[in-house]
Design a protein around this motif. Sequence first.
Motif, mmCIF file in Angstrom:
data_model
loop_
_atom_site.group_PDB
_atom_site.id
_atom_site.type_symbol
_atom_site.label_atom_id
_atom_site.label_comp_id
_atom_site.label_asym_id
_atom_site.label_seq_id
_atom_site.Cartn_x
_atom_site.Cartn_y
_atom_site.Cartn_z
ATOM 1 N N SER A 170 44.134 59.343 50.940
ATOM 2 C CA SER A 170 42.848 59.125 51.944
ATOM 3 C C SER A 170 42.061 58.069 51.932
ATOM 4 O O SER A 170 40.704 57.958 51.884
ATOM 5 C CB SER A 170 41.906 60.557 51.987
ATOM 6 N N LEU A 171 42.545 56.737 51.548
ATOM 7 C CA LEU A 171 41.838 55.757 51.412
ATOM 8 C C LEU A 171 41.239 55.247 52.551
ATOM 9 O O LEU A 171 41.291 55.541 53.855
ATOM 10 C CB LEU A 171 42.628 54.487 50.762
ATOM 11 N N LYS A 172 39.809 54.668 51.926
ATOM 12 C CA LYS A 172 39.079 54.247 52.907
ATOM 13 C C LYS A 172 38.545 52.461 53.075
ATOM 14 O O LYS A 172 38.840 51.917 51.827
ATOM 15 C CB LYS A 172 37.685 54.845 53.025
ATOM 16 N N PRO A 173 38.088 51.985 53.976
ATOM 17 C CA PRO A 173 37.904 50.505 53.831
ATOM 18 C C PRO A 173 36.859 50.140 52.548
ATOM 19 O O PRO A 173 37.075 49.193 52.087
ATOM 20 C CB PRO A 173 37.109 50.066 55.323
ATOM 21 N N GLU A 174 35.995 51.026 52.385
ATOM 22 C CA GLU A 174 35.098 50.952 51.413
ATOM 23 C C GLU A 174 35.838 50.959 49.906
ATOM 24 O O GLU A 174 35.072 50.680 48.978
ATOM 25 C CB GLU A 174 33.952 52.005 51.420
ATOM 26 N N ASP A 175 36.914 51.516 49.859
ATOM 27 C CA ASP A 175 37.833 51.448 48.478
ATOM 28 C C ASP A 175 38.274 50.094 48.113
ATOM 29 O O ASP A 175 38.984 49.943 47.121
ATOM 30 C CB ASP A 175 38.883 52.597 48.610
ATOM 31 N N THR A 176 38.024 49.363 49.205
ATOM 32 C CA THR A 176 38.650 47.736 48.895
ATOM 33 C C THR A 176 37.942 47.181 47.834
ATOM 34 O O THR A 176 36.841 47.187 47.627
ATOM 35 C CB THR A 176 38.475 46.925 50.040
ATOM 36 N N ALA A 177 38.715 46.814 46.770
ATOM 37 C CA ALA A 177 38.097 46.034 45.625
ATOM 38 C C ALA A 177 39.188 45.680 44.782
ATOM 39 O O ALA A 177 40.411 45.944 44.856
ATOM 40 C CB ALA A 177 37.287 47.061 44.668
ATOM 41 N N VAL A 178 39.021 44.922 43.713
ATOM 42 C CA VAL A 178 39.647 44.989 42.342
ATOM 43 C C VAL A 178 39.672 45.869 41.674
ATOM 44 O O VAL A 178 38.710 46.334 41.061
ATOM 45 C CB VAL A 178 39.785 43.487 41.729
ATOM 46 N N TYR A 179 40.833 46.735 41.260
ATOM 47 C CA TYR A 179 40.810 47.631 40.147
ATOM 48 C C TYR A 179 41.411 47.364 39.064
ATOM 49 O O TYR A 179 42.301 46.560 38.963
ATOM 50 C CB TYR A 179 41.670 48.791 40.670
ATOM 51 N N TYR A 180 40.625 47.848 37.906
ATOM 52 C CA TYR A 180 40.891 47.387 36.296
ATOM 53 C C TYR A 180 41.340 48.385 35.583
ATOM 54 O O TYR A 180 40.271 49.725 35.814
ATOM 55 C CB TYR A 180 39.610 46.869 35.931
ATOM 56 N N CYS A 181 42.072 48.573 34.722
ATOM 57 C CA CYS A 181 42.291 49.429 33.701
ATOM 58 C C CYS A 181 41.603 49.105 32.409
ATOM 59 O O CYS A 181 41.421 47.988 32.028
ATOM 60 C CB CYS A 181 43.850 49.509 33.540
ATOM 61 N N LYS A 182 40.970 50.264 31.799
ATOM 62 C CA LYS A 182 40.405 50.034 30.551
ATOM 63 C C LYS A 182 40.671 50.905 29.485
ATOM 64 O O LYS A 182 40.730 52.116 29.779
ATOM 65 C CB LYS A 182 38.750 50.092 30.613
ATOM 66 N N ALA A 183 40.908 50.628 28.343
ATOM 67 C CA ALA A 183 40.999 51.102 27.165
ATOM 68 C C ALA A 183 39.899 51.229 26.216
ATOM 69 O O ALA A 183 39.594 50.258 25.917
ATOM 70 C CB ALA A 183 42.377 50.998 26.632
ATOM 71 N N GLY A 184 39.611 52.445 25.802
ATOM 72 C CA GLY A 184 38.287 52.418 24.869
ATOM 73 C C GLY A 184 38.728 53.366 23.691
ATOM 74 O O GLY A 184 39.400 54.357 23.908
ATOM 75 N N TYR A 185 38.294 52.616 22.507
ATOM 76 C CA TYR A 185 38.502 53.398 21.213
ATOM 77 C C TYR A 185 37.583 52.954 20.264
ATOM 78 O O TYR A 185 37.397 51.835 20.000
ATOM 79 C CB TYR A 185 39.865 53.326 20.793
#
Length: 115
Positions: free
Chosen positions: A84-99
Motif C-alpha cells: 500500500s505504498l504512498k507517494p510520501e514513502d518516496t525516499a532513499v532506503y538504508y539498511c543499518k546493522a547495530g551491535y
Amino acid sequence: QVQLVESGGGLVQPGGSLRLSCAASSRIFSTYTMGWYRQAPGKQRELVASITSGGITNTADSVKGRFTISRDNAKNMVYLQMDSLKPEDTAVYYCKAGYVGINYWGQGTQVTVSS
C-alpha cells in the motif's frame, strides 16, 4: 567491519508493493539489531522499522500496518515488505546493522512512488 548491500528499490505506482532486501557480510549477523531507515529530499533520515537479534520488531507509526520487517539469519538477510505504498514513502532506503554501539550502513536504494 560489516558490509551491507540493499536491493529491491524502484519505481512503483501508489498502492503497489515492493520488497527491499539487505545482504550482510558478517559471521555474527544473528547478533545484530537490523533496521531500515529512509531519507527523503530535504528531510532527516528516519527509522522505518527495526528487528532485534531475538526477532522483536519496532515499526514507525507512519508505516505501521503497511510495512513489515523480517530477517533470515541463515542467509544473513533482512527484508522490508512494503505494501500500500504512498507517494510520501518516496525516499532513499538504508539498511543499518547495530551491535554494541557500533553502526554500519548500506549505500541505500531509491524507492519512488508515483503514478
